[in-house]
Structures are given as structure tokens and as C-alpha cells.
Design an enzyme around this catalytic site. Structure first.
Site, PDB file in Angstrom:
ATOM      1  CE1 TYR A  56     -10.923   2.943   5.926  1.00 46.83           C
ATOM      2  CE2 TYR A  56     -11.402   5.216   6.521  1.00 46.83           C
ATOM      3  CZ  TYR A  56     -10.493   4.210   6.280  1.00 46.83           C
ATOM      4  OH  TYR A  56      -9.148   4.473   6.381  1.00 46.83           O
ATOM      5  N   GLY A 113       0.842  -1.201   0.000  1.00 45.90           N
ATOM      6  CA  GLY A 113       0.000   0.000   0.000  1.00 45.90           C
ATOM      7  C   GLY A 113       0.877   1.250   0.000  1.00 45.90           C
ATOM      8  CG  ASP A 154      -6.102 -12.510   4.135  1.00 45.07           C
ATOM      9  OD1 ASP A 154      -6.414 -11.562   4.889  1.00 45.07           O
ATOM     10  OD2 ASP A 154      -6.918 -13.107   3.408  1.00 45.07           O
ATOM     11  CB  ALA A 175      -6.474  -0.616   6.302  1.00 44.45           C
TER      12      ALA A 175
HETATM   13  N1  LIG Z   1      -5.516   6.783   2.359  1.00 38.50           N
HETATM   14  C1  LIG Z   1      -5.952   7.684   3.220  1.00 38.50           C
HETATM   15  O1  LIG Z   1      -6.330   8.808   2.850  1.00 38.50           O
HETATM   16  C2  LIG Z   1      -5.971   7.393   4.696  1.00 38.50           C
HETATM   17  C3  LIG Z   1      -6.395   8.372   5.541  1.00 38.50           C
HETATM   18  C4  LIG Z   1      -6.376   8.108   6.892  1.00 38.50           C
HETATM   19  C5  LIG Z   1      -5.936   6.895   7.352  1.00 38.50           C
HETATM   20  N2  LIG Z   1      -5.556   5.933   6.486  1.00 38.50           N
HETATM   21  C6  LIG Z   1      -5.106   4.647   7.042  1.00 38.50           C
HETATM   22  O2  LIG Z   1      -3.714   4.546   6.789  1.00 38.50           O
HETATM   23  C7  LIG Z   1      -3.354   3.158   6.623  1.00 38.50           C
HETATM   24  C8  LIG Z   1      -2.548   2.990   5.355  1.00 38.50           C
HETATM   25  O3  LIG Z   1      -3.341   3.432   4.277  1.00 38.50           O
HETATM   26  P1  LIG Z   1      -2.838   3.412   2.785  1.00 38.50           P
HETATM   27  O4  LIG Z   1      -3.337   4.631   2.143  1.00 38.50           O
HETATM   28  O5  LIG Z   1      -1.404   3.060   2.721  1.00 38.50           O
HETATM   29  O6  LIG Z   1      -3.718   2.204   2.254  1.00 38.50           O
HETATM   30  P2  LIG Z   1      -3.624   1.424   0.853  1.00 38.50           P
HETATM   31  O7  LIG Z   1      -2.698   2.121  -0.076  1.00 38.50           O
HETATM   32  O8  LIG Z   1      -5.036   1.180   0.436  1.00 38.50           O
HETATM   33  O9  LIG Z   1      -2.947   0.064   1.293  1.00 38.50           O
HETATM   34  C9  LIG Z   1      -3.587  -0.852   2.098  1.00 38.50           C
HETATM   35  C10 LIG Z   1      -2.884  -2.159   1.905  1.00 38.50           C
HETATM   36  O10 LIG Z   1      -3.544  -3.116   2.716  1.00 38.50           O
HETATM   37  C11 LIG Z   1      -3.582  -4.331   1.994  1.00 38.50           C
HETATM   38  N3  LIG Z   1      -4.643  -5.206   2.473  1.00 38.50           N
HETATM   39  C12 LIG Z   1      -5.985  -5.109   2.291  1.00 38.50           C
HETATM   40  N4  LIG Z   1      -6.602  -6.154   2.878  1.00 38.50           N
HETATM   41  C13 LIG Z   1      -5.629  -6.920   3.438  1.00 38.50           C
HETATM   42  C14 LIG Z   1      -5.621  -8.122   4.163  1.00 38.50           C
HETATM   43  N5  LIG Z   1      -6.760  -8.777   4.444  1.00 38.50           N
HETATM   44  N6  LIG Z   1      -4.446  -8.639   4.584  1.00 38.50           N
HETATM   45  C15 LIG Z   1      -3.281  -7.999   4.309  1.00 38.50           C
HETATM   46  N7  LIG Z   1      -3.213  -6.863   3.603  1.00 38.50           N
HETATM   47  C16 LIG Z   1      -4.379  -6.328   3.180  1.00 38.50           C
HETATM   48  C17 LIG Z   1      -3.803  -3.916   0.565  1.00 38.50           C
HETATM   49  O11 LIG Z   1      -3.379  -4.954  -0.295  1.00 38.50           O
HETATM   50  P3  LIG Z   1      -4.146  -5.225  -1.687  1.00 38.50           P
HETATM   51  O12 LIG Z   1      -3.995  -3.960  -2.461  1.00 38.50           O
HETATM   52  O13 LIG Z   1      -3.459  -6.390  -2.242  1.00 38.50           O
HETATM   53  O14 LIG Z   1      -5.587  -5.463  -1.303  1.00 38.50           O
HETATM   54  C18 LIG Z   1      -2.923  -2.676   0.457  1.00 38.50           C
HETATM   55  O15 LIG Z   1      -1.621  -3.017   0.027  1.00 38.50           O
HETATM   56  C19 LIG Z   1      -4.669   2.375   6.657  1.00 38.50           C
HETATM   57  O16 LIG Z   1      -4.857   1.864   7.949  1.00 38.50           O
HETATM   58  C20 LIG Z   1      -5.731   3.414   6.405  1.00 38.50           C
HETATM   59  O17 LIG Z   1      -6.950   3.088   7.010  1.00 38.50           O
HETATM   60  C21 LIG Z   1      -5.544   6.149   5.165  1.00 38.50           C
END
Ligand SMILES: NC(=O)c1ccc[n+]([C@@H]2O[C@H](COP(=O)([O-])OP(=O)(O)OC[C@H]3O[C@@H](n4cnc5c(N)ncnc54)[C@H](OP(=O)(O)O)[C@@H]3O)[C@@H](O)[C@H]2O)c1
Length: 295
Positions: free
Chosen positions: A127, A11, A38, A62
Site C-alpha cells: 500500500y 470515503g 472511477d 484511494a
Molecule cells: N484511513 C487512514 O488511516 C489513512 C491514513 C493515512 C492516509 N490516508 C489517505 O487519506 C485518503 C482518504 O482516506 P479515507 O480514509 O477517507 O479513505 P476511505 O474512507 O477508504 O475512502 C476512499 C474512497 O475512495 C473511493 N475509491 C476507491 N477506489 C476508487 C476509484 N477507482 N475511483 C474513485 N473512487 C474510488 C472509495 O469508494 P468505494 O468505497 O465505493 O470503493 C472510497 O469512497 C486516502 O488517500 C488514503 O490513502 C488514509
């Protein structure tokens, strides 16, 4: 040497950790993508931890599709809530502390002053509800947990608002972006850097490992509209950005009007400084625009 397992490593945030890992000498990182591990599968979490003696597990995994979560509820719940049960249980058993990433969406979005960590959390979106429940389950099972609530995360990796604006800015003459939702962008590289700095300071005894919830975003406040204007100006785009209200841009999941977080606690506890969002945007755009020229 600090031993760390990073989940969800493909991610945005996971990739930033991977990028920084080669420059850090006192930490040994193991990266697990969703294909390797996973987090919804307790036996996979157990197998990843067993016999490894990790000091920390950084959970970047996530379900992050905010609108889709309203309908894909089972998957969102399994990943953001249920998985934190066994991550907590197994990390406690293996004596592994957890750094867990959460979100500004756990707050109600109706405040008029920055949210402190103890503000009441009444998430409006599904969410946000799943992320809040996940925080609670995790801490219940593994009290040695630091939860970092972040907002408006972007990076040169993955999909995010900054990259979408750059792409649309190249394709269109005009863009409409909401001006009435306020928050603070977070460059994922800064968040990854902050975590690494915190763990290094803990390891060398300069600060104490103090479990709890901490807000982290870049400094400063903006609207999505102003953020978009800034992105396109820095990219020297000729595309015009027009402000629209949230009512003119309905989404499946309700978005917080106000999600500015107070970061006093993390700065004080871990003695860190946080860059302003404009300086960090400049850094990320330098990477993205360089990649554009190269391709
Ligand atoms: N993006 C935002 O604006 C934002 C804002 C506030 C907080 N956050 C939080 O920050 C954190 C990081 O976010 P991010 O933007 O880096 O998210 P991201 O780019 O969507 O990456 C999430 C990663 O989690 C993996 N994933 C999903 N389901 C899974 C599972 N069951 N087991 C293992 N891996 C799994 C995904 O893999 P696949 O792609 O293969 O499914 C993806 O690589 C998260 O906790 C998110 O809630 C994000």
C-alpha cells in the site's frame, strides 16, 4: 468563487468535505463518488474535468485496505499509482491544480524523530509503495500539486479505529491493543478544514500556492494502545484495554513502528494551526456518542 471537484467523496475524508461544504460560501464544490467517477478510467476523469474550469481537484479516492493490498495488488496499483498518471495529465491540460492525499506509510517507520517531508521514503507495505509511486507520477505530470501526507485518519463517517474500539468496547470485557507503534491520529474533519482554510488564504492572496509535499496530522503523539484507552475512557466504557506488542498481533502488511510526522512546513507555509489529537478526538466522540444515543 473557487471551483473544486472532490473525488472519492463517499470515503471518510470526502464525507467531511461534504459536511463542511454547506458552511463555506466562497467555494463551489462538486462531489464525485466512485460510482460517479472511477479514477482508474482516464475517459471518466476527462469527462469530469472537460468544460468545467475547476480550479482544484481534491483527490480523496484511494485503495485504502492496507492488508488486502498485499494480495489485491492489481487493484491497489491501479487506484493508488496508475490513476495518478492520467489525473496529473488531464488536470495539467485543463489547468486544474491538484490537492492529493497521501500517507505516513510512505516513510520507512524506523525513525526515532519526526519525519520531515524530505526524509527518505522506503515504504515497507505494498500500500505504501503504491501511494509513493502515485505521488511521483502525479507531480511528474502536474507540477501544480500539493500532496498532503496524513496518518491514522478517523472520522464519524466510514470505518476506522475509533469506531471499531467503540463497537468492540460495547461487546467485550477486554481488548488487546498494540502499544509499540507510535504515531499521531488525524481527525478527518480537521484535515478537510485545513485544506479549505489553505485554499481560501491562497485565493485571497494571504499565502502563496506553493506546490510540494506537506505532512498533516493532529498535534501530539500516542500509541494505538493509549489511543484506545482514551477512546474508551471518554466513552465511559467498562471494557479493559491491555497492551500487547506488534509481534502478538501479526498483520499481512507490516506496520510502521514510528510514523510521527513533523508538520512545521505546512504550519509555516500556510499559516495554519493544528488541534491536539485529544481535543479532536473529543469532538469526534461527541458526534459518535450523540448518534449512538439517537439510534
Ligand atoms: N484511513 C487512514 O488511516 C489513512 C491514513 C493515512 C492516509 N490516508 C489517505 O487519506 C485518503 C482518504 O482516506 P479515507 O480514509 O477517507 O479513505 P476511505 O474512507 O477508504 O475512502 C476512499 C474512497 O475512495 C473511493 N475509491 C476507491 N477506489 C476508487 C476509484 N477507482 N475511483 C474513485 N473512487 C474510488 C472509495 O469508494 P468505494 O468505497 O465505493 O470503493 C472510497 O469512497 C486516502 O488517500 C488514503 O490513502 C488514509
Amino acid at each position: 468563487m473557487i471551483k473544486i471537484l472532490v473525488t472519492g467523496s463517499n470515503g471518510q475524508l470526502g464525507c467531511e468535505f461534504k459536511k463542511l461544504a454547506s458552511h463555506v460560501e466562497d467555494i463551489s464544490f462538486t462531489f464525485a463518488s466512485s460510482a460517479d467517477l472511477d479514477i482508474t478510467q482516464p475517459d471518466q476523469v476527462e469527462a469530469a474535468l472537460n468544460g468545467q474550469d475547476y480550479h482544484y481537484l481534491i483527490n480523496c479516492a484511494a485503495y485504502t485496505a492496507v492488508d488486502k493490498a498485499e494480495t489485491e495488488r492489481i487493484k491497489a496499483f491501479a487506484t493508488n499509482s496508475e490513476a495518478l498518471n492520467h489525473i496529473g495529465q488531464k488536470c495539467r491540460y485543463h489547468n486544474t491544480r491538484v490537492i492529493h492525499i497521501s500517507t505516513d506509510y510512505v516513510y520507512d517507520g524506523k525513525a526515532w524523530k519526526p519525519y520531515t517531508e524530505d526524509a527518505s521514503s522506503l515504504p515497507e507495505s505494498y500500500y505504501g509503495q503504491t501511494k509513493l509511486l502515485g505521488e511521483k507520477k502525479l507531480v511528474e505530470h502536474q507540477p501544480d500539486t500539493i500532496i498532503l501526507r496524513t496518518s491514522w485518519l478517523y472520522s464519524s463517517f466510514g470505518n476506522n479505529f475509533v469506531k471499531t474500539m467503540l463497537k468492540l468496547g460495547n461487546q467485550r470485557e477486554e481488548l488487546r491493543v498494540v502499544f509499540d507503534q507510535l504515531g499521531s491520529p488525524t481527525y478527518a474533519e480537521d484535515l478537510a478544514n485545513a485544506v479549505i482554510t489553505m485554499l481560501q488564504k491562497i485565493n485571497t492572496g494571504r499565502v502563496k500556492f506553493t506546490p510540494g509535499i506537506y505532512n498533516y496530522s493532529n498535534e501530539g503523539v500516542t500509541s494505538w494502545y493509549d489511543f484506545a484507552v482514551n477512546i474508551l475512557q471518554q466513552a465511559h466504557s467498562t471494557c479493559r484495554v491491555l497492551p500487547i506488542s506488534s509481534k502478538e498481533y501479526p498483520t499481512a502488511a507490516p506496520r510502521p513502528y514510528y510514523s510521527v510526522m513533523d508538520k512545521t512546513k505546512i504550519k509555516k507555509q500556510f499559516k495554519i494551526t493544528i488541534p491536539h489529537w485529544q481535543a479532536s478526538l473529543e469532538k469526534c466522540l461527541a458526534v459518535l456518542l450523540h448518534e449512538e444515543i439517537e439510534s
